[in-house]
Design a protein around this motif. Structure first.
Motif, mmCIF file in Angstrom:
data_model
loop_
_atom_site.group_PDB
_atom_site.id
_atom_site.type_symbol
_atom_site.label_atom_id
_atom_site.label_comp_id
_atom_site.label_asym_id
_atom_site.label_seq_id
_atom_site.Cartn_x
_atom_site.Cartn_y
_atom_site.Cartn_z
ATOM 1 N N GLY A 139 0.758 -1.280 -0.022
ATOM 2 C CA GLY A 139 -0.040 0.004 0.095
ATOM 3 C C GLY A 139 0.850 1.251 0.028
ATOM 4 N N GLY A 140 0.166 2.372 -0.078
ATOM 5 C CA GLY A 140 0.897 3.521 0.082
ATOM 6 C C GLY A 140 -0.115 4.801 0.079
ATOM 7 N N TYR A 141 0.248 5.913 -0.075
ATOM 8 C CA TYR A 141 -0.296 7.254 0.112
ATOM 9 C C TYR A 141 -0.007 8.366 -0.855
ATOM 10 N N LYS A 142 -0.925 9.282 -0.798
ATOM 11 C CA LYS A 142 -0.556 10.548 -1.520
ATOM 12 C C LYS A 142 -1.209 11.849 -0.881
ATOM 13 N N ILE A 143 -0.479 12.601 -0.370
ATOM 14 C CA ILE A 143 -0.877 13.911 0.306
ATOM 15 C C ILE A 143 -1.443 14.784 -0.680
ATOM 16 N N ASN A 144 -2.607 14.897 -0.726
ATOM 17 C CA ASN A 144 -3.028 15.772 -2.056
ATOM 18 C C ASN A 144 -3.043 17.406 -1.680
ATOM 19 N N ASN A 145 -3.294 17.967 -0.634
ATOM 20 C CA ASN A 145 -3.144 19.211 -0.190
ATOM 21 C C ASN A 145 -3.073 19.461 1.267
ATOM 22 N N GLY A 146 -2.486 20.700 1.757
ATOM 23 C CA GLY A 146 -2.520 21.073 3.096
ATOM 24 C C GLY A 146 -1.085 20.572 3.697
ATOM 25 N N ASN A 147 -0.904 20.747 5.008
ATOM 26 C CA ASN A 147 0.290 20.742 5.515
ATOM 27 C C ASN A 147 0.465 19.371 5.918
#
Length: 55
Positions: A6-14
């Protein structure tokens, strides 16, 4: 089905991810994905999990 990766992507924000790991069900098989983020405000993102049949 079991989680094989699995994994992730931070789309916006801090936010900074400090953990990306499988989640284990009551049968002790990985059946999901979890990401923990340190945030200085608000952040949003997407978590991905790759699953395969349990043999």
């Amino acid at each position: 089905m079991i989680a094989t990766g699995g994994g992730y992507k931070i789309n916006n924000g801090n936010g900074t991810a400090y953990q990306s790991l499988p989640v284990f069900g009551t049968d002790m098989r990985p059946d999901g994905w979890e990401v923990n983020v340190v945030s200085g405000g608000s952040a949003s993102g997407t978590i991905y999990v790759i699953c395969a049949p349990w043999i």
